[in-house]
Design a protein around this motif. Structure first.
Motif, mmCIF file in Angstrom:
data_model
loop_
_atom_site.group_PDB
_atom_site.id
_atom_site.type_symbol
_atom_site.label_atom_id
_atom_site.label_comp_id
_atom_site.label_asym_id
_atom_site.label_seq_id
_atom_site.Cartn_x
_atom_site.Cartn_y
_atom_site.Cartn_z
ATOM 1 N N TYR A 190 -2.372 -1.284 -3.569
ATOM 2 C CA TYR A 190 -3.572 -0.431 -2.863
ATOM 3 C C TYR A 190 -2.541 1.078 -3.524
ATOM 4 O O TYR A 190 -1.632 1.494 -2.507
ATOM 5 C CB TYR A 190 -4.004 -0.189 -1.896
ATOM 6 N N TYR B 175 3.711 0.646 5.681
ATOM 7 C CA TYR B 175 3.342 1.426 4.343
ATOM 8 C C TYR B 175 4.307 2.038 3.835
ATOM 9 O O TYR B 175 5.139 2.520 4.406
ATOM 10 C CB TYR B 175 2.360 2.503 5.325
ATOM 11 N N ILE C 260 0.323 5.227 0.239
ATOM 12 C CA ILE C 260 0.241 6.802 0.097
ATOM 13 C C ILE C 260 0.821 7.637 0.074
ATOM 14 O O ILE C 260 1.905 8.210 0.365
ATOM 15 C CB ILE C 260 -0.295 6.812 2.062
ATOM 16 N N LYS D 183 -8.960 9.137 1.046
ATOM 17 C CA LYS D 183 -9.124 7.933 0.155
ATOM 18 C C LYS D 183 -8.085 7.181 -0.708
ATOM 19 O O LYS D 183 -7.055 7.492 -1.003
ATOM 20 C CB LYS D 183 -9.799 8.812 -1.702
ATOM 21 N N ILE D 184 -8.517 5.386 -0.582
ATOM 22 C CA ILE D 184 -7.449 4.328 -0.881
ATOM 23 C C ILE D 184 -8.322 3.904 -2.034
ATOM 24 O O ILE D 184 -9.617 3.489 -2.223
ATOM 25 C CB ILE D 184 -7.539 3.458 0.993
ATOM 26 N N GLY E 178 -3.257 5.298 -2.480
ATOM 27 C CA GLY E 178 -4.307 6.421 -1.402
ATOM 28 C C GLY E 178 -3.602 7.679 -1.377
ATOM 29 O O GLY E 178 -2.427 7.681 -1.853
ATOM 30 N N ILE F 291 -5.734 4.822 8.057
ATOM 31 C CA ILE F 291 -4.714 4.407 7.128
ATOM 32 C C ILE F 291 -5.464 2.720 6.790
ATOM 33 O O ILE F 291 -6.112 2.466 6.127
ATOM 34 C CB ILE F 291 -3.739 4.110 6.436
ATOM 35 N N LYS G 144 -8.340 0.808 5.466
ATOM 36 C CA LYS G 144 -7.991 -0.215 4.419
ATOM 37 C C LYS G 144 -8.546 -1.942 4.603
ATOM 38 O O LYS G 144 -8.853 -2.139 3.928
ATOM 39 C CB LYS G 144 -6.577 -0.813 4.226
ATOM 40 N N THR H 55 0.512 -1.312 -0.259
ATOM 41 C CA THR H 55 -0.239 0.139 -0.160
ATOM 42 C C THR H 55 1.025 1.766 -0.334
ATOM 43 O O THR H 55 1.822 1.451 0.678
ATOM 44 C CB THR H 55 -0.768 0.013 0.886
#
Length: 240
Positions: A89, A31, A6, A163-164, A91, A104, A108, A4
């Motif tokens: 993913y 992350y 971000i 938002k993810i 975001g 987060i 998720k 993921t």
């Protein structure tokens, strides 16, 4: 959670970016963060370089030579993250951490139900800590109502900066540049509706945040709300 990434868009965040909170979170979580320096004219770039130096395997930087606006900064971050092929993913959260980084994992967790997009929503309710300026809150409610009617989207809070996306959906929604400066969040949701009208409400979930605290020196002004109807028209026209 290194699958993921971000995105953190940054424009003149010298006084708002809390490096200590990012460093603490990175020391305790897996992350990945991509900071996008959107042509800042202060010490923002130096701050994010220091974070990257502390966690070179968990932090990347996209440095834009001139200010492109938050929407394009976020899009450039998504394009950079997607190009690595490392993430399932991707975001974005605001640099001022109005939405705490701990949200987060909370957001998720909803991907277990096969949604393609999870968006945070600032809903005042029992058990939640949502702190907002009253004027901005009510202007936001008026805007949300107008946007829902104009675009046919049942969304409570399109503008929340948390938002993810699944990487496969991000490839589609972030491919083209945005036609608006501040309403790119809403533009993304409308793009999803146009791309997949039959599965739209199955692909996206709006989740009330547990904590959101408005920060000082917001870059969005009252005039942006006043001009919002013109941007709504541009969004609908661009997708027609």
């Amino acid at each position: 959670m290194q699958n993921t990434c971000i995105i953190i868009p940054c424009y003149n965040e010298d006084e708002r970016l809390d490096s200590k909170k990012f460093l603490q979170f990175l020391s305790q979580n897996e992350y990945h963060f991509c900071f996008v320096n959107d042509g800042s004219e202060d010490r923002t770039y130096d701050l994010i370089v220091a974070i990257q130096d502390a966690f070179p395997d968990k932090v990347t930087i996209v440095n834009l030579s001139r200010n492109r606006g938050k929407g394009e900064a976020v899009r450039q971050g998504f394009l950079d993250a997607e190009a690595t092929g490392k993430f399932d993913y991707i975001g974005y959260f605001d640099a001022d951490l109005a939405t705490p980084l701990e949200e987060i994992s909370y957001l998720k967790g909803y991907f277990q139900k096969d949604y393609k997009i999870i968006i945070g929503s600032r809903v005042k309710r029992l058990g939640a800590e949502i702190t907002r300026n009253s004027l901005r809150h009510y202007l936001g409610r008026v805007f949300a109502t107008v946007a829902s009617i104009h675009l046919g989207i049942k969304v409570y809070d399109s503008q929340c900066g948390a938002k993810i996306f699944s990487c496969d959906m991000a490839k589609i929604l972030f491919k083209e540049e945005f036609v608006t400066k501040w309403l790119f969040d809403l533009e993304l949701i409308y793009r999803l509706k146009k791309y997949s009208p039959s599965d739209f409400e199955k692909d996206i979930l709006e989740v009330p945040l547990r904590i959101w605290k408005e920060k000082k020196n917001s870059k969005m002004k009252v005039i942006d709300f006043i001009l919002a109807p013109f941007d709504l028209y541009k969004i609908k026209k661009a997708s027609s």
